[in-house]
Enzyme design. Structure first.
Site, PDB file in Angstrom:
ATOM      1  N   LYS A  83       9.889  -4.636   3.427  1.00  0.00           N
ATOM      2  CA  LYS A  83       8.838  -5.081   2.499  1.00  0.00           C
ATOM      3  C   LYS A  83       9.432  -5.947   1.380  1.00  0.00           C
ATOM      4  CE  LYS A  83       5.472  -1.332   3.152  1.00  0.00           C
ATOM      5  NZ  LYS A  83       4.696  -0.266   2.490  1.00  0.00           N
ATOM      6  N   PHE A 137       0.810  -1.230   0.000  1.00  0.00           N
ATOM      7  CA  PHE A 137       0.000   0.000   0.000  1.00  0.00           C
ATOM      8  C   PHE A 137       0.841   1.279   0.000  1.00  0.00           C
ATOM      9  CE2 PHE A 137      -2.393  -3.458   1.980  1.00  0.00           C
ATOM     10  CZ  PHE A 137      -3.450  -3.537   1.087  1.00  0.00           C
TER      11      PHE A 137
END
Length: 308
Positions: free
Chosen positions: A133, A113
């Site tokens: 991530k 996101f």
């Protein structure tokens, strides 16, 4: 028409999680949210859980750090969407382990996101934040878990109400500070739209093992273009103060946490143009507003008009 996938959201009471849960329920997916029992007694989070209940969402009690409860929850669904916050990003390895054990998951959406972390050239400390991530992506791929990575770039609610002005609570009306030359393009997406596009991708074979980029044309703007839209809305020309990159890098180096992280992310976004300085190739990605032209997304101009 095929049956809609059952979806489990982990981190559903968080900032973007709420919008994903709402979109899932609205789209008619059997929707499950994993919450800790302590969350319900928290006044603010308790209200969110109550609103989930009212919209037909099933609350499952469990914990990211309780393997048994995680496996039990995952076994009840087809798709897992993680929207956990910054502090828990690395612990998504626990979700990966539970998905492997459960053996029934058709797709996993890790907590992304933001920018495409495989495409950024950020300086520290943002570089380390993005690296977590990246590690989660590689772990998912190594385990052969089907995935979709949602790159939704800038949350409108974080950036637009102040036009990214340091320490501001309202958008500028006299002068505006602009990072770099203001020509690098970034993408601003309204949070409901992010939820909607994410849920549309769940059962779409076109998004399987791909990055879903949310880059609607009307919301892909340079900072100078963003300021021009705001000036048009308020009928006034603002004084523009451009901060050179070397000054920004100095500020990043001398600022405390979390200011330095925010400055480094803004540098990557608004100076380097890391959200838009690559072409989306069909081999690795698809663009949401092209895949789902039926979604009437909120434009930056519409969003800003509420503040004019």
């Amino acid at each position: 028409m095929a049956e809609k996938s059952k979806i489990l959201i982990i981190g559903g009471t968080g900032y973007i999680g709420k919008f994903v849960v709402e979109a899932s329920a609205k789209a008619g997916h059997p929707t499950f949210v994993l919450v800790r029992e302590s969350t319900v007694s928290d006044p603010a989070k308790g209200k969110i859980v109550e609103s989930f209940n009212n919209s037909g969402v099933t609350i499952l009690y469990g914990d990211l750090y309780d393997h048994e409860s995680l496996v039990k929850a995952i076994k009840q669904v087809d798709v897992v969407i993680s929207t956990v916050g910054q502090m828990q990003l690395a612990d998504q390895t626990k979700i990966i382990a539970a998905i492997k054990e459960a053996g029934n998951i058709k797709r996993f959406f890790p907590s992304e996101f933001g920018m495409d972390v495989d495409k950024v050239n950020a300086v520290e400390p943002a570089k380390s934040t993005f690296a977590i991530k990246v590690q989660i992506r590689r772990a998912i791929e190594a385990e052969g878990i089907p995935y979709t990575y949602v790159s939704s770039n800038c949350f409108a609610g974080y950036f637009l109400p102040t036009l990214v002005q340091p320490g501001a609570t309202d958008p500028p009306r006299d002068k505006v500070i602009i990072s770099g030359d203001g020509n690098a393009k970034a993408v601003f997406n309204e949070e409901h739209d992010i939820g909607t596009y994410t849920i549309k991708a769940v059962d779409d074979p076109r998004t399987l093992n791909k990055t879903l980029y949310i880059k609607p044309p009307k919301n892909t703007l340079s900072f100078n273009e963003l300021v021009a839209i705001w000036e048009k809305l308020i009928g006034k020309t603002l004084e523009k103060i451009y901060i050179p990159e070397e000054q920004i890098l100095k500020d990043i180096a001398t600022s405390p946490i979390p200011i330095n992280i925010i400055l480094a992310i803004n540098h990557s976004t608004f100076v380097k143009g890391d959200q838009t300085n690559f072409v989306i190739e069909p081999s690795f990605g698809v663009e949401a507003s092209e895949l789902y032209p039926d979604v009437k997304y909120t434009t930056v101009e519409e969003y800003l008009s509420h503040f004019a």
